[in-house]
Write an enzyme that holds these catalytic residues in place. Structure first.
Site, PDB file in Angstrom:
ATOM      1  N   GLY A 211       0.936  -1.108   0.048  1.00 25.54           N
ATOM      2  CA  GLY A 211       0.335   0.112   0.123  1.00 25.54           C
ATOM      3  C   GLY A 211       0.922   1.184   0.003  1.00 25.54           C
ATOM      4  CG  ASN A 212      -0.344   4.518  -1.609  1.00 25.34           C
ATOM      5  OD1 ASN A 212      -0.908   5.461  -1.070  1.00 25.34           O
ATOM      6  ND2 ASN A 212      -0.569   4.066  -3.175  1.00 25.34           N
TER       7      ASN A 212
END
Ligand code: CTP
Length: 406
Positions: A211-212
């Site tokens: 993810g980020n």
């Protein structure tokens, strides 16, 4: 045009060379129908005379905390104002306001008012970029103060850079918008807007993902601003957060899901805002069951995800306005220009995600907007909603001037 008819506006003027432009701001506010009360600091009178404002405004200029007729002029001004505008706002006034220090009538009025406040900074670039000033602006933005400008351009002494007071037109437009009196307030009525928001999650196994840090705040700010201006809004989001009233929210997780939902929604959209942080790579073959530690460190093979913005750019219907983003950590302008050209967008909104008070998870942002016709606009630190507002202002103005829009 009497868009500010009957609005009681305290016009604060502090001591910078741009004080001479406040005369024009005063005049335009009067022309728009406002009742204007000038409040000058002592420093302002070094640049412009109070008699000028006395002659133009609705009331005589006030400067003192100690008035013969009114023992508490700052509270009278603060309580009766519909809006307090400070143009120009010097670093000193911004600092005093942020710190709650009331050393003169203007700063006391700012602290005494519950009315909306519009601060229009003007100073040299070195001062504007000083961490103390940037921090004070961020504090004011978080408290709901509206910041208009500054612009980049010629400064006193022949220098060039960020810090020039916004034009009187922009300042009056900002006040008009803040007071909800603008004719442009429903200027996106009838338009369909698709916004993507949040960061995609690419599964490694049923419990883990790549993810980020994207929070979705900037995307939701676009959705809220567009909906507030009358647009019909669809949000394709990875975040569990309701959209503005009337908006459709399509919940997705992966780049693949976001691509499918966005391409479908964008086919008929007038404006597409690709604010999501889409993962560029995903595990080629996510495990169907949880990877166990006892089996050792896994080698995770990655493959590229679809580039949604590039696909939107390649299949853009005539007249659609496509806005992409560029999250950068260095060479912001060059990287953003490459994305603008490479992805077929009409605008790229670029930011340095490592900058203080900007980017992921913050409530504020500071961006450079590049347009496909070569123009560049830098939008100084302000709330994400105000960034959305400034970008959509550009879009609306450009649409009005374009022959190919639907
Ligand atoms: N974007 C997209 N699909 C992807 C990757 C990015 O639609 N698979 C969009 C983003 O939503 C954003 C723009 O492309 O509007 C730029 O995203 P960014 O992550 O800054 O750039 P990348 O194209 O991923 O390039 P790089 O990682 O090399 O900076």
């Amino acid at each position: 045009m009497n868009s500010l008819a009957g609005k009681r506006i305290v016009l604060g003027v502090s001591g910078g060379i741009a004080a001479y432009k406040a005369v024009e701001v005063c005049r335009r506010l009067m022309d728009a129908g406002a009742y204007v009360i000038p409040v000058l600091t002592k420093g302002a009178t070094r640049f412009v005379g109070r008699a000028t404002f006395d002659a133009l405004a609705s009331e005589r200029t006030q400067m003192s905390l100690f008035d013969e007729d009114d023992p508490i002029p700052h509270t009278t001004l603060g309580q009766t104002a519909d809006c307090v505008v400070v143009a120009p706002a010097t670093a000193r006034v911004i600092g005093a306001y942020a710190a709650g220090i009331s050393s003169d009538l203007l700063t006391a009025t700012l602290i005494a008012t519950r009315a909306p406040v519009v601060v229009c900074p003007a100073m040299h670039t070195e001062m504007w970029e000083h961490p103390a000033v940037a921090g004070n602006i961020a504090t004011l933005v978080e408290r709901g103060v509206h910041i208009v400008g500054p612009e980049s351009g010629r400064l006193a002494g022949g220098d060039e850079g960020a810090g020039r007071l916004s034009s009187p037109d922009d300042i009056v437009a900002g006040v008009t918008r803040v007071l909800g009196a603008g004719s442009g307030l429903r200027d996106m009525a009838g338009l369909s807007v698709v916004v993507t928001a949040g960061g995609t999650r690419e599964p490694i196994d049923p419990v883990r993902y790549i993810g980020n840090h994207s929070s979705g705040k900037q995307g939701y700010a676009f959705a809220e601003e567009a909906a507030g201006r009358g647009a019909e809004v669809t949000i394709v989001s990875t975040v569990d957060r309701p959209g503005p009233s009337g908006a459709t929210v399509v919940r997705v997780d992966t780049a693949e899901e976001m691509a499918a939902a966005t391409m479908a929604a964008a086919a008929d959209a007038d404006v597409v805002v690709m604010a999501a942080a889409v993962a560029d790579f995903r595990p080629t073959d996510p495990a169907g069951v949880k990877l166990k530690k006892r089996d050792g460190v896994p080698a995770i093979q990655l493959e590229p995800t679809p580039d949604i913005l590039a696909a939107l750019g390649a299949s853009k219907p005539q007249g659609q306005v496509l806005i992409g983003f560029a999250a950068e950590t260095c060479d912001v302008a060059d990287n953003a220009a490459a994305k603008l050209n490479g992805k077929g967008a009409d605008y790229i909104v670029a930011n340095d995600v490592t900058a203080e008070n900007a980017g992921f998870a913050h409530d504020t942002n500071e961006v450079l907007v590049l347009a496909s016709d070569g123009r560049a606009h830098s939008i100084g630190l302000r709330s994400k909603r105000q960034v959305a507002q400034a970008v959509l202002d550009l879009v609306v103005a450009d649409r009005d001037g374009r022959a190919d829009v639907r």
